[in-house]
Design a protein around this motif. Structure first.
Motif, PDB file in Angstrom:
ATOM      1  N   ALA A 288       1.333 -12.520  -3.322  1.00 13.35           N
ATOM      2  CA  ALA A 288       2.120 -11.295  -3.159  1.00 13.35           C
ATOM      3  C   ALA A 288       3.134 -11.440  -2.034  1.00 13.35           C
ATOM      4  N   PHE A 289       4.242 -10.738  -2.199  1.00 12.83           N
ATOM      5  CA  PHE A 289       5.239 -10.546  -1.149  1.00 12.83           C
ATOM      6  C   PHE A 289       5.843  -9.161  -1.411  1.00 12.83           C
ATOM      7  N   GLU A 290       5.143  -8.154  -0.917  1.00 15.37           N
ATOM      8  CA  GLU A 290       5.491  -6.757  -1.220  1.00 15.37           C
ATOM      9  C   GLU A 290       6.183  -6.141  -0.006  1.00 15.37           C
ATOM     10  N   VAL A 291       7.284  -5.452  -0.251  1.00 16.17           N
ATOM     11  CA  VAL A 291       8.061  -4.831   0.821  1.00 16.17           C
ATOM     12  C   VAL A 291       8.044  -3.324   0.600  1.00 16.17           C
ATOM     13  N   PHE A 292       7.598  -2.599   1.617  1.00 18.33           N
ATOM     14  CA  PHE A 292       7.531  -1.141   1.569  1.00 18.33           C
ATOM     15  C   PHE A 292       8.463  -0.572   2.629  1.00 18.33           C
ATOM     16  N   CYS A 293       9.237   0.416   2.248  1.00 19.05           N
ATOM     17  CA  CYS A 293      10.138   1.121   3.174  1.00 19.05           C
ATOM     18  C   CYS A 293       9.639   2.549   3.328  1.00 19.05           C
ATOM     19  N   ASN A 294       9.117   2.846   4.516  1.00 19.16           N
ATOM     20  CA  ASN A 294       8.539   4.165   4.781  1.00 19.16           C
ATOM     21  C   ASN A 294       7.490   4.543   3.736  1.00 19.16           C
ATOM     22  N   GLY A 295       6.671   3.565   3.374  1.00 18.68           N
ATOM     23  CA  GLY A 295       5.583   3.810   2.438  1.00 18.68           C
ATOM     24  C   GLY A 295       5.940   3.673   0.979  1.00 18.68           C
ATOM     25  N   GLU A 296       7.205   3.449   0.654  1.00 20.14           N
ATOM     26  CA  GLU A 296       7.627   3.327  -0.747  1.00 20.14           C
ATOM     27  C   GLU A 296       7.944   1.862  -1.060  1.00 20.14           C
ATOM     28  N   LEU A 297       7.428   1.396  -2.189  1.00 18.31           N
ATOM     29  CA  LEU A 297       7.647   0.008  -2.602  1.00 18.31           C
ATOM     30  C   LEU A 297       9.106  -0.176  -3.027  1.00 18.31           C
ATOM     31  N   VAL A 298       9.783  -1.142  -2.377  1.00 17.62           N
ATOM     32  CA  VAL A 298      11.184  -1.418  -2.709  1.00 17.62           C
ATOM     33  C   VAL A 298      11.362  -2.799  -3.327  1.00 17.62           C
TER      34      VAL A 298
END
Length: 223
Positions: free
Chosen positions: A187-197
């Motif tokens: 995985a390489f998951e990016v979240f911006c203020n809790g939202e997946l982007v």
């Protein structure tokens, strides 16, 4: 020879001599009149007045508060980058973290491990037990099998016992590979203020630096 004849003969000689003198002497330039001096002074000061009336135009500089054209829209925001630690993704995660912090001043970027699914994690806990069990059987199988109710060890035991050190090393290395595979999430998951982007699990690829910057910038601008 009378006086009139002398004058007629001397006049051409005088004119010829005066012409010769004029060739080797230069006359001084005429003195400028007050009107000429006023015209010269006006001609010299006129370009200065034009330069004062038409100053050079220089392009204005952008405000120093704007960084990368994105400003301070990232101030107070939190970016979470959850990546697979066992997959050696830390270098990519650190690169993305430095890029986001430079492009969005005031943003907090947090790196964390993205765990594998629960079934794989449970199996990864079983692998070390199996490893030590096989190594124990290789070292002390002749005492273990009779206690388990076997009259004689099985044939595969003698095959492992024939090359004891090679069997132990193979068991250790092969078990570690299986455990690493079960613990990896990819995985390489990016979240911006809790939202997946961005999700590597969905896209099956890593994000580019410019791509991730634009995605995060659009998300912050929409808040």
């Amino acid at each position: 020879m009378d006086r009139s004849q002398i004058l007629l003969l001397g006049l051409p000689i005088f004119l010829f001599c005066s012409d010769i003198l004029n060739l080797f002497t230069t006359s001084s330039p005429p003195k400028p009149t007050p009107n000429d001096h006023h015209n010269i002074h006006q001609f010299q000061t006129k370009p200065q007045q034009v330069l004062q009336q038409q100053p050079l135009q220089f392009p204005t500089q952008k405000s120093s508060t704007i960084v990368g054209g994105l400003g301070n829209i990232g101030f107070g925001s939190v970016i979470n980058i959850n990546f697979c630690v066992s997959c050696s993704y830390r270098g990519t995660a650190v690169t993305m973290k430095n890029m986001l912090e430079s492009e969005f001043p005031g943003m907090q970027v947090i790196l964390a491990n993205h765990p594998a699914p629960l079934p794989k994690r449970l199996l990864s806990k079983v692998v070390p037990v199996v490893q030590f069990g096989i190594i124990g059987i290789i070292l002390a199988g002749e005492q273990i099998f009779p206690r388990l109710g076997f009259a004689a060890p099985p044939p595969w035991y003698y095959s492992l016992r024939a090359n004891r050190f090679g069997s132990i090393a193979s068991t250790w290395l092969f078990g570690n590979l299986i455990q690493s595979f079960l613990q990896s999430s990819g995985a390489f998951e990016v979240f911006c203020n809790g939202e997946l982007v961005f999700s590597k699990l969905m896209e099956h690829r890593f994000p580019g630096e410019i791509e991730l910057r634009d995605v995060v910038g659009k998300r912050l601008a929409s808040i």
